[in-house]
Write an enzyme that holds these catalytic residues in place. Structure first.
Site, PDB file in Angstrom:
ATOM      1  NE  ARG A 234       5.181 -17.983   1.179  1.00 27.28           N
ATOM      2  CZ  ARG A 234       5.020 -16.868   0.473  1.00 27.28           C
ATOM      3  NH1 ARG A 234       5.484 -15.714   0.933  1.00 27.28           N
ATOM      4  NH2 ARG A 234       4.373 -16.886  -0.662  1.00 27.28           N
ATOM      5  CD  GLU A 263       2.268 -15.291   6.786  1.00 23.81           C
ATOM      6  OE1 GLU A 263       3.380 -14.799   7.042  1.00 23.81           O
ATOM      7  OE2 GLU A 263       1.675 -15.148   5.707  1.00 23.81           O
ATOM      8  CG  HIS A 295       2.584 -11.995   3.729  1.00 28.41           C
ATOM      9  ND1 HIS A 295       2.713 -13.346   3.892  1.00 28.41           N
ATOM     10  CD2 HIS A 295       3.059 -11.724   2.476  1.00 28.41           C
ATOM     11  CE1 HIS A 295       3.242 -13.866   2.785  1.00 28.41           C
ATOM     12  NE2 HIS A 295       3.458 -12.898   1.921  1.00 28.41           N
TER      13      HIS A 295
HETATM   14  P1  NAI Z   1      12.739 -16.751  -7.162  1.00 29.23           P
HETATM   15  O1  NAI Z   1      12.251 -18.106  -7.463  1.00 29.23           O
HETATM   16  O2  NAI Z   1      12.932 -15.765  -8.273  1.00 29.23           O
HETATM   17  O3  NAI Z   1      14.127 -16.849  -6.366  1.00 29.23           O
HETATM   18  C1  NAI Z   1      14.344 -17.714  -5.289  1.00 29.23           C
HETATM   19  C2  NAI Z   1      15.837 -17.988  -5.234  1.00 29.23           C
HETATM   20  O4  NAI Z   1      16.097 -18.711  -4.027  1.00 29.23           O
HETATM   21  C3  NAI Z   1      16.363 -18.845  -6.391  1.00 29.23           C
HETATM   22  O5  NAI Z   1      17.473 -18.221  -6.979  1.00 29.23           O
HETATM   23  C4  NAI Z   1      16.719 -20.168  -5.723  1.00 29.23           C
HETATM   24  O6  NAI Z   1      17.829 -20.808  -6.353  1.00 29.23           O
HETATM   25  C5  NAI Z   1      17.072 -19.708  -4.332  1.00 29.23           C
HETATM   26  N1  NAI Z   1      17.021 -20.744  -3.300  1.00 29.23           N
HETATM   27  C6  NAI Z   1      16.215 -21.822  -3.217  1.00 29.23           C
HETATM   28  N2  NAI Z   1      16.471 -22.513  -2.083  1.00 29.23           N
HETATM   29  C7  NAI Z   1      17.467 -21.844  -1.444  1.00 29.23           C
HETATM   30  C8  NAI Z   1      18.175 -22.053  -0.238  1.00 29.23           C
HETATM   31  N3  NAI Z   1      17.889 -23.088   0.557  1.00 29.23           N
HETATM   32  N4  NAI Z   1      19.128 -21.166   0.108  1.00 29.23           N
HETATM   33  C9  NAI Z   1      19.422 -20.114  -0.692  1.00 29.23           C
HETATM   34  N5  NAI Z   1      18.788 -19.864  -1.844  1.00 29.23           N
HETATM   35  C10 NAI Z   1      17.815 -20.714  -2.222  1.00 29.23           C
HETATM   36  O7  NAI Z   1      11.725 -16.168  -6.070  1.00 29.23           O
HETATM   37  P2  NAI Z   1      11.428 -14.636  -5.721  1.00 29.23           P
HETATM   38  O8  NAI Z   1      10.396 -14.097  -6.634  1.00 29.23           O
HETATM   39  O9  NAI Z   1      12.712 -13.901  -5.582  1.00 29.23           O
HETATM   40  O10 NAI Z   1      10.729 -14.792  -4.297  1.00 29.23           O
HETATM   41  C11 NAI Z   1      11.428 -15.272  -3.170  1.00 29.23           C
HETATM   42  C12 NAI Z   1      10.430 -15.572  -2.080  1.00 29.23           C
HETATM   43  O11 NAI Z   1       9.852 -14.354  -1.617  1.00 29.23           O
HETATM   44  C13 NAI Z   1       9.208 -16.400  -2.533  1.00 29.23           C
HETATM   45  O12 NAI Z   1       9.486 -17.786  -2.522  1.00 29.23           O
HETATM   46  C14 NAI Z   1       8.182 -16.040  -1.511  1.00 29.23           C
HETATM   47  O13 NAI Z   1       8.250 -16.962  -0.456  1.00 29.23           O
HETATM   48  C15 NAI Z   1       8.605 -14.655  -1.011  1.00 29.23           C
HETATM   49  N6  NAI Z   1       7.661 -13.598  -1.369  1.00 29.23           N
HETATM   50  C16 NAI Z   1       7.194 -12.782  -0.374  1.00 29.23           C
HETATM   51  C17 NAI Z   1       6.307 -11.752  -0.662  1.00 29.23           C
HETATM   52  C18 NAI Z   1       5.811 -10.822   0.399  1.00 29.23           C
HETATM   53  O14 NAI Z   1       4.800 -10.148   0.187  1.00 29.23           O
HETATM   54  N7  NAI Z   1       6.465 -10.726   1.544  1.00 29.23           N
HETATM   55  C19 NAI Z   1       5.805 -11.550  -2.029  1.00 29.23           C
HETATM   56  C20 NAI Z   1       6.422 -12.415  -3.004  1.00 29.23           C
HETATM   57  C21 NAI Z   1       7.284 -13.426  -2.672  1.00 29.23           C
END
Ligand code: NAI
Length: 332
Positions: A234, A263, A295
């Site tokens: 993000r 964005e 994105h």
């Molecule tokens: P997830 O929920 O499986 O994993 C997120 C991880 O980040 C968790 O293990 C959590 O403990 C950790 N976390 C939370 N706060 C943190 C911090 N301050 N420092 C370090 N780690 C922290 O989420 P997932 O599916 O891996 O997605 C991650 C992010 O990717 C989403 O939140 C979304 O913003 C982004 N995303 C982007 C996409 C794109 O098209 N560019 C598509 C899908 C998701």
């Protein structure tokens, strides 16, 4: 059952209409993004289906409730754009698609890294002009480089798996360590150690009020000189102005962004005939060592198929039981 889709693109219509054969809902697709002004377009709908840049703040949710909307379905994983507390207060259940294809985003992350790393974005343009010189295209191996992964959830782990195949040393910071990462040979460290040791840093954590501008001037200053930073999570995780300063000084050697702080005003639209009004985005686009995509990390056939199916199924669960396995609560 009528569902109004905000910020709808032609591909949303294609994939959702295909998935809807199984559900038979009435789907209405509108191009406008959702905010307080456009909430009235949901009049008569049972549910709204929204995407990453629709703004569901308290006022907007109140307006949706007024229009008779009963459910909010996010067709994405991130939910930083929804005021969950307000949604709860208005009795509006919110569902999302927690994991549709983590590999889609992980593979895009690698595409960004390898493009910057070997300057293929510049080589592509050069060769088309019959310029076959190599000056300026010198790259570095990812093999044996230290990669710092911030956030080892679904996408972070998928990225780590690919990078382990490249023979990289893997470090990670996550408040909730994941055994799968350790099994891959990775090591959890404090975030400052990760900044200090990594040749490439890639962000895979959600945006929360606590980690807004996680990558600020101080964080950038504590990184290795010439570090590569990749953000497919993000935009708000990076202080853009600080990144521009670090790019100008050379402290930041490479920057790849699939997401950008502002964005919502620009992405997912063709603005090629218009004047770019965002000076930071304009400045970023002038650096040869900055690569921006709009994105598109999620944008694969496999991911869109899964997103459509899971979103419509989430609504089905809400209708029949009032709850879904993919419901969001304030604690999420
Ligand atoms: P997830 O929920 O499986 O994993 C997120 C991880 O980040 C968790 O293990 C959590 O403990 C950790 N976390 C939370 N706060 C943190 C911090 N301050 N420092 C370090 N780690 C922290 O989420 P997932 O599916 O891996 O997605 C991650 C992010 O990717 C989403 O939140 C979304 O913003 C982004 N995303 C982007 C996409 C794109 O098209 N560019 C598509 C899908 C998701």
């Amino acid at each position: 059952m009528q569902v109004v889709f905000y910020s709808a693109q032609s591909y949303d219509k294609t994939f959702f209409e295909q998935a809807n054969y199984q559900f038979g809902y009435r789907l209405k697709f509108i191009e406008a993004s959702l905010n307080l002004e456009t909430a009235s377009l949901a009049q008569g709908a049972d549910a709204v289906c929204v995407f990453v840049n629709d703004k569901l703040d308290e006022a907007c949710l109140a307006a949706l409730k007024n229009e008779g909307v009963k459910w909010v379905a996010l067709r994405c994983a991130g939910f930083n754009n929804v005021d969950l507390l307000a949604a709860k207060a208005f009795g509006l259940p919110v569902v999302r698609v927690p994991a549709y294809s983590p590999e889609a985003v992980a593979e895009h992350t690698l595409a960004l890294m390898l493009t910057l790393n070997r300057h293929t974005h510049r080589a592509y343009n050069r060769v088309r002009e019959s310029n076959f010189q190599l000056q300026g295209l010198l790259g570095f191996n990812l093999h044996q480089k230290c990669i710092g992964i911030i956030g080892t959830g679904q996408i972070g782990i998928a990225t780590a798996k690919i990078l382990s195949g490249f023979g990289c040393q893997l470090l990670a910071y996550d408040p909730y360590p994941n055994e799968e990462f350790v099994a891959l040979g990775g090591e959890y460290v404090e975030v400052d150690t990760l900044y200090h040791l990594s040749d490439v840093i890639t962000l895979h954590c959600p945006l929360t009020p606590e980690n807004h501008h996680l990558i600020n001037g101080a964080a950038l200053a504590s990184m290795k000189s010439g570090v590569m930073l990749v953000n497919t999570s993000r935009g708000g995780l990076i202080d853009t102005r600080a990144a521009i300063m670090a790019l100008k000084s050379g402290q930041l050697g490479y920057l790849a962004l699939d997401v950008y702080e502002q964005e919502s005003e620009f992405f997912f639209r063709d603005l090629s005939d218009e004047i770019m009004t965002d000076d930071d985005l304009s400045r970023l686009m002038t650096f040869p060592n900055v690569l921006i995509t709009g994105h598109q990390g999620f944008f694969t056939q496999e991911a869109l198929t899964e997103i459509a199916m899971v979103t419509l199924n989430n609504l089905q669960e809400l209708i029949s039981t009032g709850h879904s396995a993919n419901s969001l609560t304030c604690q999420n």
